[in-house]
Design an enzyme around this catalytic site. Structure first.
Site, mmCIF file in Angstrom:
data_model
loop_
_atom_site.group_PDB
_atom_site.id
_atom_site.type_symbol
_atom_site.label_atom_id
_atom_site.label_comp_id
_atom_site.label_asym_id
_atom_site.label_seq_id
_atom_site.Cartn_x
_atom_site.Cartn_y
_atom_site.Cartn_z
ATOM 1 N N LYS A 76 0.847 -1.184 0.000
ATOM 2 C CA LYS A 76 0.000 0.000 0.000
ATOM 3 C C LYS A 76 0.890 1.243 0.000
ATOM 4 C CE LYS A 76 -3.853 1.713 2.921
ATOM 5 N NZ LYS A 76 -4.641 1.326 4.127
ATOM 6 N N SER A 150 -9.333 1.132 3.322
ATOM 7 C CA SER A 150 -8.584 2.029 2.475
ATOM 8 C C SER A 150 -7.532 1.296 1.633
ATOM 9 C CB SER A 150 -7.886 3.077 3.346
ATOM 10 O OG SER A 150 -6.983 2.479 4.279
ATOM 11 N N SER A 174 -9.571 -1.524 7.354
ATOM 12 C CA SER A 174 -9.027 -1.365 6.006
ATOM 13 C C SER A 174 -8.285 -2.581 5.483
ATOM 14 C CB SER A 174 -8.094 -0.149 5.963
ATOM 15 O OG SER A 174 -8.801 1.041 6.204
#
Length: 593
Positions: A76, A150, A174
């Protein structure tokens, strides 16, 4: 030939057989990434030349000591990679770090190959995947629907078969909601089990680095390679193991507490998951979800949001126009609260925590929907705050209560949309939760990723009556003699470190082995070891087969616990080389080749 479902052990088996190489696998995944129609998955792809060079640099002779040898992964883009911009999905915030995040460095040292950095909800603020100037990744099952966030791009990359595993972060869900929307395992470890050094914080006291994978076994292998204290993260914690009962007591939602936002198909799939858990012999009982729901609402709806402002305060004050409008409104909401408001909220949450702990007293873990439903991108954008709050109904409370969790696929609605459930247990119960998750995952039959393929690598939960064993050398995971443990059905429990007062020596044996020896007057930093679990029968067989000069004694670990473990006879240490300074056998072997 590239396996149909990307699993670590399947890939390693192909490497050992010579039917696949790291370069061939990387080339295939680079082709898939190039051809994949959703261009919002990645923010930055590493140059193909660099990725291929990393694959070519791997030596098959090192495979035994590299648990992630030749395994391509994605991170990420709030996790630092040396020489690659970290954007947190905010171009004006971007900076280029000069070193890897602690977890990236550890995974690369374990042999993993980084492919690129994935999209996310800006500053990891959201559970939906639509809050990024780099685009909104979509669910691998229907491009009209959100990917979850996310950690949006990280989940899609694995669900679409573009990477073997990926890293996300998880503050409010997330690392779990995107797992549901892309039919994956999403492991949210205990806070601090994986250090967050080099990770842009969202809520520093709650943030976890999470793992997306096609199987619970793969997620645990990544956790094993990544976990442990790092001096750069004051919230990092040494690994431990909370073993849950073989027949767990499982809390499920009472009918009156079940909220699926009108999605009757997802409600039916939750019922089916509960029934399947009962068929596995688990003791299922309803519990009071009210305090958990109230805690979940606090993460975004009150003074706790001030921690998100604290994470980016200087940048927010100088460049508010650089933020996604919804993210800006959430973070700006913190400005209306005072320090006194925050303390009042802390007191309120503590009372709720006490009530939640009371509900958990007679339970070993919870079985909850990962999310009530899945929304289209249009629905999410029409009501960004309300829809996002709905997605976090069953995830937001977990880190506030310092729990561990793992999300798993649980089936599909008649319209082909994914549903998932999560197992939630005490801190450091990951090894048990993952074993239970593997059993339920296979039993439910939803498979993994876009292909819905059942993973082939199994992971059994340890039992309380099993015997633990501390290993320090050739029996470590991925090392030359580890197969002697796995052939007996041994299960990895945790990485650990001995107490001070132990030294490690390199013995003149074939294959190379170390000797762990007590040195009561030695004030060292401890030796890196692993804890494994065997049935009493398997433990007896293993001990009976040990050659001289190896023996089993009692080993004290840094946390004060005492376990059976390898200790070496003193007579063979006279001509051995003291390698204590390396801190462990794996580090020594990596240094000497």
């Amino acid at each position: 030939m590239t396996p149909v479902l990307l699993e670590i052990e399947t890939i390693h088996t192909a490497y050992r057989a010579g039917t696949l190489t790291p370069r061939v696998l990387v080339e295939e995944l680079l082709r898939r990434i190039e051809a994949y129609p959703d261009k919002a998955v990645f923010i930055t792809r590493l140059p193909a030349r660099d990725v291929l060079e990393a694959a070519d640099a791997l030596d098959m002779a090192a495979m035994a000591r590299m648990p992630l040898f030749g395994i391509p992964f994605v991170v990420k883009d709030n996790i630092d990679v040396a020489g690659v911009p970290t954007t947190a999905a905010c171009p004006d915030f971007a900076f280029t770090p000069d070193k890897d995040a602690a977890i990236v460095a550890r995974l690369r040292a374990a042999g993993a190959i980084l492919l690129g950095k994935a999209n996310l909800d800006q500053f990891a603020t959201g559970l939906n995947g639509t809050r990024s100037p780099y685009g909104a990744p979509r669910s691998v099952f229907n491009a009209d629907y959100v990917s979850g966030g996310s950690s949006s791009g990280s989940a899609v990359a694995v669900g679409a078969g573009l990477a073997v595993f990926s890293l996300g972060t998880d503050t409010a869900g997330s690392g779990r909601v995107p797992a549901m929307f892309n039919n994956l395992i999403g492991l949210k470890p205990t806070i601090g089990r994986i250090p967050a050094t080099g990770v842009v914080p969202a809520c520093k006291t709650l943030d976890c680095v999470s793992v997306f994978a096609n199987s619970a076994a793969d997620a645990m292998r990544v956790l094993t390679a990544a976990e442990g204290v790092d001096e750069g993260d004051a919230y990092s914690r040494p690994p431990a193991a909370k073993i849950l009962p073989a027949t767990p007591r499982v809390g499920v939602l009472a009918p009156a507490a079940r909220d699926f936002a009108g999605d009757t198909a997802s409600a039916a799939l939750y019922d089916a998951a509960v029934a399947k858990a009962q068929s596995l012999g688990w003791h299922v009982q309803a519990f009071d979800y009210a305090p958990f729901k109230d805690i979940a609402a606090a993460l975004y709806g009150g003074p706790f949001v001030a921690e998100r402002l604290a994470a980016v305060r200087a940048f927010f004050e100088t460049s508010p126009e650089s933020f996604d409008p919804t993210v800006r409104s959430i973070i700006a909401g913190a400005q209306k609260f005072t320090a006194a408001d925050l303390f009042a909220e802390i007191y309120r949450i503590q009372a709720l925590r006490r009530a939640a702990q009371g509900a958990l007293e007679n339970l070993d873990m919870l079985l909850l929907p990962t999310a009530p439903t899945i929304f289209t991108v249009a629905q999410l954008r029409a009501e960004p705050l309300k829809a996002n709050a709905t997605l976090g109904l069953y995830t937001n409370f977990v880190n506030i209560l310092d729990l561990a969790a793992i999300a798993l696929p649980a089936g599909f609605t008649p319209s082909g949309l994914p549903f998932g459930v999560s197992l939630i247990g005490p801190a450091f119960s990951e090894v048990s939760l993952s074993g239970y998750a593997d059993a339920l995952h296979v039993a439910l039959g939803a498979g993994s990723g876009a292909g819905k393929i059942i993973p082939s690598t199994r992971l059994a939960a340890p039992k309380p009556e099993d015997v633990t064993l501390v290993v320090a050398g050739a029996h470590l995971s991925g090392m030359a003699l580890n197969h002697e443990l796995t052939a007996l059905g041994a299960r990895f429990v945790a990485a650990a470190k001995t107490a001070p007062g132990y030294k490690l020596f390199a013995l003149a044996t074939t294959p190379p082995k170390p000797g762990l020896a007590r040195a009561p007057s030695f004030a060292g930093g401890g030796i890196d070891v692993e804890i494994w679990s065997l049935t009493p029968e398997a433990f007896g067989k293993f001990v009976a087969s040990l050659p001289e000069p190896m023996g089993i004694g009692k080993v004290t670990l840094a946390d004060g616990s005492v376990h059976p473990g390898f200790l070496c006879e003193a007579c063979v240490l006279e001509n051995a080389v003291d390698i204590t300074a390396y801190g462990g056998w794996r580090a020594y072997r990596a240094a000497v080749g």
